[in-house]
Write an enzyme that holds these catalytic residues in place. Structure first.
Site, PDB file in Angstrom:
ATOM      1  N   ASP A  17     113.199-111.498 -21.327  1.00  0.00           N
ATOM      2  CA  ASP A  17     111.895-111.426 -20.696  1.00  0.00           C
ATOM      3  C   ASP A  17     111.611-110.021 -20.586  1.00  0.00           C
ATOM      4  O   ASP A  17     112.158-109.055 -21.049  1.00  0.00           O
ATOM      5  CB  ASP A  17     111.642-112.380 -19.577  1.00  0.00           C
ATOM      6  CG  ASP A  17     112.360-111.647 -18.323  1.00  0.00           C
ATOM      7  OD1 ASP A  17     112.968-110.404 -18.385  1.00  0.00           O
ATOM      8  OD2 ASP A  17     112.314-112.206 -17.057  1.00  0.00           O
TER       9      ASP A  17
ATOM     10  N   CYS B 250     110.301-130.914 -18.374  1.00  0.00           N
ATOM     11  CA  CYS B 250     109.687-131.583 -19.745  1.00  0.00           C
ATOM     12  C   CYS B 250     109.839-130.696 -21.042  1.00  0.00           C
ATOM     13  O   CYS B 250     110.474-131.227 -22.024  1.00  0.00           O
ATOM     14  CB  CYS B 250     108.371-132.207 -19.591  1.00  0.00           C
ATOM     15  SG  CYS B 250     107.867-133.168 -17.992  1.00  0.00           S
TER      16      CYS B 250
ATOM     17  N   PHE C 282     106.582-122.514 -28.529  1.00  0.00           N
ATOM     18  CA  PHE C 282     106.121-123.218 -27.503  1.00  0.00           C
ATOM     19  C   PHE C 282     104.996-122.764 -26.512  1.00  0.00           C
ATOM     20  O   PHE C 282     104.467-123.186 -25.722  1.00  0.00           O
ATOM     21  CB  PHE C 282     107.104-123.975 -26.702  1.00  0.00           C
ATOM     22  CG  PHE C 282     107.548-123.159 -25.708  1.00  0.00           C
ATOM     23  CD1 PHE C 282     107.260-122.881 -24.318  1.00  0.00           C
ATOM     24  CD2 PHE C 282     108.826-122.415 -25.909  1.00  0.00           C
ATOM     25  CE1 PHE C 282     107.809-121.849 -23.522  1.00  0.00           C
ATOM     26  CE2 PHE C 282     109.637-121.518 -25.014  1.00  0.00           C
ATOM     27  CZ  PHE C 282     108.875-121.268 -23.655  1.00  0.00           C
ATOM     28  N   ALA C 283     104.429-121.575 -27.099  1.00  0.00           N
ATOM     29  CA  ALA C 283     103.656-120.663 -26.334  1.00  0.00           C
ATOM     30  C   ALA C 283     102.253-121.351 -26.002  1.00  0.00           C
ATOM     31  O   ALA C 283     101.452-120.692 -25.172  1.00  0.00           O
ATOM     32  CB  ALA C 283     103.563-119.328 -26.724  1.00  0.00           C
ATOM     33  N   GLY C 284     101.757-122.100 -26.829  1.00  0.00           N
ATOM     34  CA  GLY C 284     100.469-122.450 -27.034  1.00  0.00           C
ATOM     35  C   GLY C 284      99.688-121.749 -27.922  1.00  0.00           C
ATOM     36  O   GLY C 284      98.514-122.142 -28.396  1.00  0.00           O
TER      37      GLY C 284
ATOM     38  N   ARG D 182     111.835-116.572 -19.751  1.00  0.00           N
ATOM     39  CA  ARG D 182     112.904-116.614 -18.871  1.00  0.00           C
ATOM     40  C   ARG D 182     112.046-117.345 -17.599  1.00  0.00           C
ATOM     41  O   ARG D 182     112.733-116.910 -16.551  1.00  0.00           O
ATOM     42  CB  ARG D 182     113.802-115.771 -18.738  1.00  0.00           C
ATOM     43  CG  ARG D 182     115.057-115.986 -17.935  1.00  0.00           C
ATOM     44  CD  ARG D 182     116.002-115.117 -18.021  1.00  0.00           C
ATOM     45  NE  ARG D 182     115.846-113.830 -17.456  1.00  0.00           N
ATOM     46  CZ  ARG D 182     116.111-112.533 -18.084  1.00  0.00           C
ATOM     47  NH1 ARG D 182     116.361-112.637 -19.297  1.00  0.00           N
ATOM     48  NH2 ARG D 182     115.789-111.517 -17.344  1.00  0.00           N
ATOM     49  N   SER D 183     111.052-118.255 -17.899  1.00  0.00           N
ATOM     50  CA  SER D 183     110.506-118.629 -16.550  1.00  0.00           C
ATOM     51  C   SER D 183     111.559-119.601 -16.035  1.00  0.00           C
ATOM     52  O   SER D 183     112.157-120.219 -16.731  1.00  0.00           O
ATOM     53  CB  SER D 183     109.216-119.122 -16.947  1.00  0.00           C
ATOM     54  OG  SER D 183     109.414-120.320 -17.945  1.00  0.00           O
TER      55      SER D 183
END
Lengths: 320, 320
Positions: free
Chosen positions: A209, A151, A269-271, A186-187
């Site tokens: 990363d 997503c 997009f990290a929160g 790089r998850s």
């Protein structure tokens, strides 16, 4: 989305992605109403983590507004695998999601693969990622069941597209040709799938990363991706980038603003924000993308719903 | 193995597992010679890590002695996925192994699943672990192709068995009934599969890692495992244990000897010793198990070889 277009053409300012989310959600809502569809997600929560709780609340509100039943189940983590297996078997469940971390580490990777790929609404199962990395678009040989894509990377690609960065005058697979992108993350959940998707659209991507940097770019054959090593430093990669995507879940982690060139598209997009907010005075800043991620969750669910209900030989709609 | 029996019955002393490895390897060697079989492993190495290099050398020597062709391929990590996919397709390759870490983290979990389960000689693919956790013994519905089990936990179970700890007078699934075991390591490669296997044989297992402790024990139905939370501390768990299994890959990590009760079986698989060697004066100490792990790698390979060559409808032996 005129305001967005203005911000992008001026190459500075803060972008609110709500209109993008609304656009996709309206489409979904309409299709659900028209078709009298009964899509259902079950989401498993094993912790009291406030971030996960908040996110689940927002997701439930959005889903319910759009005609999707969203069932939040609180379970003990030691029971989660059994619960997922039950949901896999339940014909009235079309999508399964899990709020991670549960145990952390490889045990969570394992759980991602316990979710049936046919209900993997978040697109996190290995087979869905394998298909993404190999540009395989269908889950079946007959090409009736479309794959789903994780997503958050899917949301990111939609945002990049809606910002007008894709050059649609170029050939398919080259819409991002000439663009340099750095992704700090790089998850397997976001950063790598995203690097692969952007490379697949023609971009030259530095994937960063803690362990170093890997380059993703289009392969020689259409639809393939090439990974390679590089000696570039993170700072150099950032200063070369037209698009900078940030996803380090630590409020302490901030990219130095002076590394970022004027007019760069910065998407976070990290929160928490991985860059100083003042960067918007000379760059385009998308500080959060969560709303579009929820829209893409709905989009994935509808894909799975149609795979099951429309294309399955043993098809049946909800019995409720 | 008389010396081993003496050490175990005296409940103290250091156990050399070489005779156990030799026992299994002789069996394998004989079957290869008798059947004129041509089993082949391809092992991929992406680093210059000396530990991995050493291990690959010992594995090659053992394999070659026993009639197994062992091909070590040095590849760049960015090319590894393509290399694995090639080896998956190569009919003359029966087992594929990879020296991890490659990228580290979830990207390595992904690579473990790129290896075809039919050539997954290390037993690390999700489907092989899923089958292990659910006590599913065959890869196919016709029950002709046996699953493989991760090498290190398999070696551990064989060692526990050869030490005479299994009570074979009890029913199947209860051979370790009444035994308390602590395992310090809960990786998906060793610690968790091992906890599941020992619980499946009737033991009460404390599975310890940095995030805490989880209990594994037999479930209510035969062949099922129950996971549960516990408030016990690591020190308490260790002091209650009949068997203590240590696998923390850091030379700095040592369990305090005074926590371990007299006569405990201490088995160490970490590469470095996680306990003071002097514990052997009042406990049974198995300081390394690597030789048995290599024997189990060979055993898994022969299982995969027979799955392919003996039980496959499109069977053919090596064309070389």
């Amino acid at each position: 989305m005129d305001e967005i277009k203005t911000i992008v053409s001026h190459k500075k300012g803060k972008v609110d992605v709500t209109p993008i989310a609304t656009f996709y959600r309206n489409e979904i809502k309409e299709s659900i109403t028209k078709g009298n569809l009964k899509p259902r997600i079950v989401a498993f929560l094993t912790t009291n983590d406030e971030g996960a709780l908040d996110y689940s609340k927002w997701t439930k509100i959005a889903c319910n507004k759009d005609g999707i039943e969203f069932i939040l189940k609180r379970v003990e983590r030691v029971d989660l695998e059994d619960e997922i297996l039950e949901a896999n078997k339940d014909n009235n469940v079309h999508g399964i999601m899990v709020y991670y971390p549960v145990f952390g580490g490889m045990m969570d990777s394992y759980l991602q693969d316990v979710v049936s790929p046919e209900k993997d609404v978040e697109g996190l199962s290995t087979i869905n990622r394998f298909n993404l990395y190999h540009n395989i678009r269908y889950m079946d040989a007959a090409q009736t069941k479309k794959c789903v894509i994780p997503c958050t990377p899917l949301a990111m690609v939609k945002i990049v597209d809606e910002l007008g960065i894709y050059d649609k005058s170029l050939a398919l697979g080259e819409h991002l040709k000439g663009k340099t992108i750095t992704i700090v993350n790089r998850s397997e959940i976001v950063g790598r799938p995203l690097a692969a998707m952007l490379a697949n659209d023609g971009a030259f991507v530095y994937s960063v990363d803690l362990n170093g940097i890997i380059v993703f770019q289009p392969g020689k054959r259409f639809g393939t991706i090439k990974m390679s090593e590089t000696t570039i430093t993170r700072d150099e990669a950032i200063s070369k980038s037209d698009i900078l995507i940030l996803g380090v879940p630590s409020p302490k982690f901030k990219i130095e603003s002076n590394l970022i060139k004027d007019g760069t598209i910065v998407i976070n997009f990290a929160g928490c924000l991985n860059v100083d907010e003042s960067i918007e005075s000379r760059c385009v800043l998308v500080p959060t993308i969560g709303k579009v991620t929820i829209a893409m969750l709905e989009r994935n669910l509808m894909r799975l719903y149609h795979n099951k209900v429309t294309h399955s030989s043993s098809s049946s709609t909800s019995s409720s």
